[in-house]
Design an enzyme around this catalytic site. Structure first.
Site, PDB file in Angstrom:
ATOM      1  N   LYS A  86       2.620   6.376  -1.603  1.00 12.97           N
ATOM      2  CA  LYS A  86       1.416   6.266  -0.434  1.00 12.97           C
ATOM      3  C   LYS A  86       1.675   8.100   1.276  1.00 12.97           C
ATOM      4  O   LYS A  86       1.371   7.245   1.838  1.00 12.97           O
ATOM      5  CB  LYS A  86       1.755   4.947   0.269  1.00 12.97           C
ATOM      6  CG  LYS A  86      -0.206   5.124   0.728  1.00 12.97           C
ATOM      7  CD  LYS A  86      -0.976   5.025  -0.656  1.00 12.97           C
ATOM      8  CE  LYS A  86      -2.666   4.686  -0.162  1.00 12.97           C
ATOM      9  NZ  LYS A  86      -3.553   5.033  -1.353  1.00 12.97           N
ATOM     10  N   ASP A 144       5.094  -8.226  -9.929  1.00  9.80           N
ATOM     11  CA  ASP A 144       4.140  -9.216 -10.125  1.00  9.80           C
ATOM     12  C   ASP A 144       2.545  -8.847 -10.998  1.00  9.80           C
ATOM     13  O   ASP A 144       2.210  -9.171 -12.225  1.00  9.80           O
ATOM     14  CB  ASP A 144       3.380 -10.965  -9.114  1.00  9.80           C
ATOM     15  CG  ASP A 144       4.300 -11.064  -8.643  1.00  9.80           C
ATOM     16  OD1 ASP A 144       5.444 -11.467  -9.285  1.00  9.80           O
ATOM     17  OD2 ASP A 144       3.470 -12.259  -8.500  1.00  9.80           O
ATOM     18  N   TYR A 186       9.118  -5.760   5.546  1.00 10.78           N
ATOM     19  CA  TYR A 186       9.605  -7.536   5.125  1.00 10.78           C
ATOM     20  C   TYR A 186      11.172  -7.515   6.374  1.00 10.78           C
ATOM     21  O   TYR A 186      11.099  -8.720   6.865  1.00 10.78           O
ATOM     22  CB  TYR A 186      11.039  -7.389   4.039  1.00 10.78           C
ATOM     23  CG  TYR A 186       9.825  -8.184   2.732  1.00 10.78           C
ATOM     24  CD1 TYR A 186       8.315  -7.049   2.301  1.00 10.78           C
ATOM     25  CD2 TYR A 186       9.968  -8.786   2.466  1.00 10.78           C
ATOM     26  CE1 TYR A 186       8.179  -7.500   1.054  1.00 10.78           C
ATOM     27  CE2 TYR A 186       9.031  -9.376   1.086  1.00 10.78           C
ATOM     28  CZ  TYR A 186       7.951  -8.500   1.115  1.00 10.78           C
ATOM     29  OH  TYR A 186       7.366  -9.520  -0.019  1.00 10.78           O
ATOM     30  N   ASP A 227       6.866  -5.430  -4.698  1.00 11.01           N
ATOM     31  CA  ASP A 227       6.901  -7.416  -5.028  1.00 11.01           C
ATOM     32  C   ASP A 227       5.455  -7.311  -5.102  1.00 11.01           C
ATOM     33  O   ASP A 227       5.664  -8.320  -6.246  1.00 11.01           O
ATOM     34  CB  ASP A 227       6.656  -7.439  -3.912  1.00 11.01           C
ATOM     35  CG  ASP A 227       5.827  -9.120  -3.357  1.00 11.01           C
ATOM     36  OD1 ASP A 227       6.697 -10.150  -4.104  1.00 11.01           O
ATOM     37  OD2 ASP A 227       5.051  -9.374  -2.301  1.00 11.01           O
ATOM     38  N   ASP A 276      -1.361   3.211  -5.371  1.00  6.52           N
ATOM     39  CA  ASP A 276      -3.007   2.419  -5.836  1.00  6.52           C
ATOM     40  C   ASP A 276      -3.069   2.596  -7.521  1.00  6.52           C
ATOM     41  O   ASP A 276      -4.224   1.964  -8.012  1.00  6.52           O
ATOM     42  CB  ASP A 276      -3.750   2.619  -4.976  1.00  6.52           C
ATOM     43  CG  ASP A 276      -4.144   4.406  -4.878  1.00  6.52           C
ATOM     44  OD1 ASP A 276      -3.163   5.568  -4.893  1.00  6.52           O
ATOM     45  OD2 ASP A 276      -5.376   5.047  -3.385  1.00  6.52           O
TER      46      ASP A 276
HETATM   47  C1  IPM Z   1       9.506 -11.797  -4.747  1.00  4.21           C
HETATM   48  C2  IPM Z   1       9.038 -13.219  -3.922  1.00  4.21           C
HETATM   49  C3  IPM Z   1       9.485 -13.008  -1.883  1.00  4.21           C
HETATM   50  C4  IPM Z   1       9.398 -11.349  -1.704  1.00  4.21           C
HETATM   51  C5  IPM Z   1       9.343 -14.022  -0.593  1.00  4.21           C
HETATM   52  C6  IPM Z   1       8.444 -15.066  -2.258  1.00  4.21           C
HETATM   53  C7  IPM Z   1       9.799 -13.688  -0.243  1.00  4.21           C
HETATM   54  O1  IPM Z   1       8.025 -13.274  -3.356  1.00  4.21           O
HETATM   55  O2  IPM Z   1      11.360 -11.946  -4.967  1.00  4.21           O
HETATM   56  O3  IPM Z   1       8.807 -11.461  -5.251  1.00  4.21           O
HETATM   57  O4  IPM Z   1       8.062 -11.407  -0.966  1.00  4.21           O
HETATM   58  O5  IPM Z   1       9.868 -10.438  -1.693  1.00  4.21           O
HETATM   59 MN    MN Z   2       6.697 -11.520  -5.600  1.00  4.63          MN
END
Ligand code: IPM
Ligand code: MN
Ligand code: NAD
Length: 366
Positions: free
Chosen positions: A196, A256, A146, A252, A228
């Site tokens: 990884k 999710d 990032y 990230d 993975d």
């Molecule tokens: C998160 C989001 C952010 C990230 C984006 C929107 C910059 O997806 O906070 O998980 O990738 O960190």
């Molecule tokens: Mn995210």
């Protein structure tokens, strides 16, 4: 009377809808603890770009640094709407990442939690969920791909190219490792280190430093797990994980996936902690597909308030009561529609009604 200054960044799309419910909860906390919360709302995100010409205006930047805590709603627009903003001023690159860097919030705590009684919300079978899902994912938040050097252009063969670098130094790894070991030490004393190292040299240094810091915590077992296969195991056997630590990009994606195994990203709050500052936000995005419909789940935002009470305002008891109040709403049989994917027989309520029920349940726990 104790005073706290809190920067309030409502954000885009469902951001303001969620923030309204969070502020109701903060109102209860303020009234009954005889504290004064100076809530300073400030522009941030795509909406700030259109009103102020910048997604992270200088005034917001100063406010965030001087506040006792920052409470932030999700920002961002749909893919098509985003194209109307110059690349570097789009809210992700122009606001979120600079906020993280500005406050140096290197430790992102993302709880993935679903009690056994709510197993029906999850796409996983109850047998897979077992005693419930209770994982803390810790994501390094200000390093890696990032924030590494980037370049793009046309190479000597005339081909367009892009280069993004994954950079970490040992100090960056060690500080997030300490946060992870501290948390693991207070829980089941098993820390899954996600990596990884079979491919990435960055993971070799990451794992080495994890081991070195781990020597300060001989009572905590460190288990190295490739990223993975970790993704698969989260679906097949989530109960084997308690605390997980990982670099920025892995975190990230896996966090999710955490929302996925619970049944909705709406169940994903988070805390972003730095040496002096902290900010709190849902892990998910601005959900343009459901904005303005009063159907977004405010759990992620109210849970972020609970994390703020614990980590920034020194009120862990109140934090526990907020969590209990949220769970009470589910126990009473109510949910927002995102968790009714499988027709679980719950009574469906809107964003505002969910917030009202959390407030009522909280007021019943003086
Ligand atoms: C998160 C989001 C952010 C990230 C984006 C929107 C910059 O997806 O906070 O998980 O990738 O960190
Ligand atoms: Mn995210
Ligand atoms: P998203 O997280 O916004 O939505 C993914 C899915 O989850 C959608 O179907 C959405 O309706 C649902 N969802 C998310 N939060 C929910 C909630 N509280 N209640 C019910 N359902 C919920 O991901 P996306 O659509 O890929 O991204 C939309 C925008 O958000 C993009 O611009 C992205 O960059 C941005 N984003 C911002 C942040 C942040 O502010 N920290 C985080 C992630 C994404």
């Amino acid at each position: 009377m104790k005073q706290f200054k809190i920067a309030i960044l409502p954000g885009d799309c469902i951001g303001p809808e969620l923030m309204r419910e969070a502020l109701k909860v903060l109102g209860v906390i303020e009234r009954r603890n005889r504290i004064k919360l100076a809530l300073c709302e400030a522009p941030f995100g795509a909406s700030a770009y259109f009103t102020d010409g910048h997604p992270f205006p200088e005034t917001t930047r100063r406010l965030c640094a001087e506040a006792d805590a920052v409470l932030k709603g999700p920002v961002g627009l749909s893919y098509d709407e985003t194209q109307k903003i110059p690349t570097d001023l789009q809210p992700e690159r122009g606001a979120i990442l600079p906020l993280r860097k500005h406050l140096d919030t290197f430790a992102n705590i993302r709880p993935v939690f679903l009690p056994k009684a709510l197993a029906h919300f999850s796409p996983l079978k109850p047998e897979v969920i077992g005693a419930g899902i209770d994982i803390i994912m810790i994501r390094e938040l200000v390093g890696g791909l990032y924030f590494g050097a980037k370049e793009s252009g046309v190479n000597s063969e005339g081909l367009r190219y892009v280069k993004e670098t994954l950079e970490y130094d040992e100090a960056q790894i060690a500080r997030v490792a300490r946060v992870a070991f501290d948390i693991a030490n207070k829980r089941k004393r098993v820390l899954h280190n996600i990596h990884k190292s079979n491919v990435l040299k960055s993971s070799i240094l990451w794992n080495t430093v994890m081991e070195e810091v781990g020597r300060e915590y001989p009572q905590v077992e460190i288990r190295h797990q490739l990223v993975d296969s970790a993704a698969t195991l989260l679906c097949l056997e989530p109960g084997q994980f308690d605390v997980m630590v990982m670099e920025n990009m892995f975190g990230d994606i896996l966090s999710d996936q955490g929302g996925g195994i619970l049944g909705s990203l709406g169940l994903m709050p988070s805390a972003c902690l730095g040496p002096r500052n902290a900010y709190y936000e849902p892990s998910h995005g601005s959900a343009p597909d459901i904005a303005g419909k009063n159907i977004a789940n405010p759990y992620s935002m109210i849970g972020s308030v609970a994390m703020m009470l614990e980590h920034s305002l020194g009120m862990p008891e109140e934090a526990r009561k907020v969590w209990a109040a949220i769970q009470q709403v589910f126990a009473d049989g109510y949910t927002t529609p995102d968790l009714n994917r499988f027709g679980v027989g719950a009574k469906i309520i809107g964003t505002d009604a969910f917030g009202d029920r959390v407030v009522a349940a909280l007021e019943a726990r003086p």
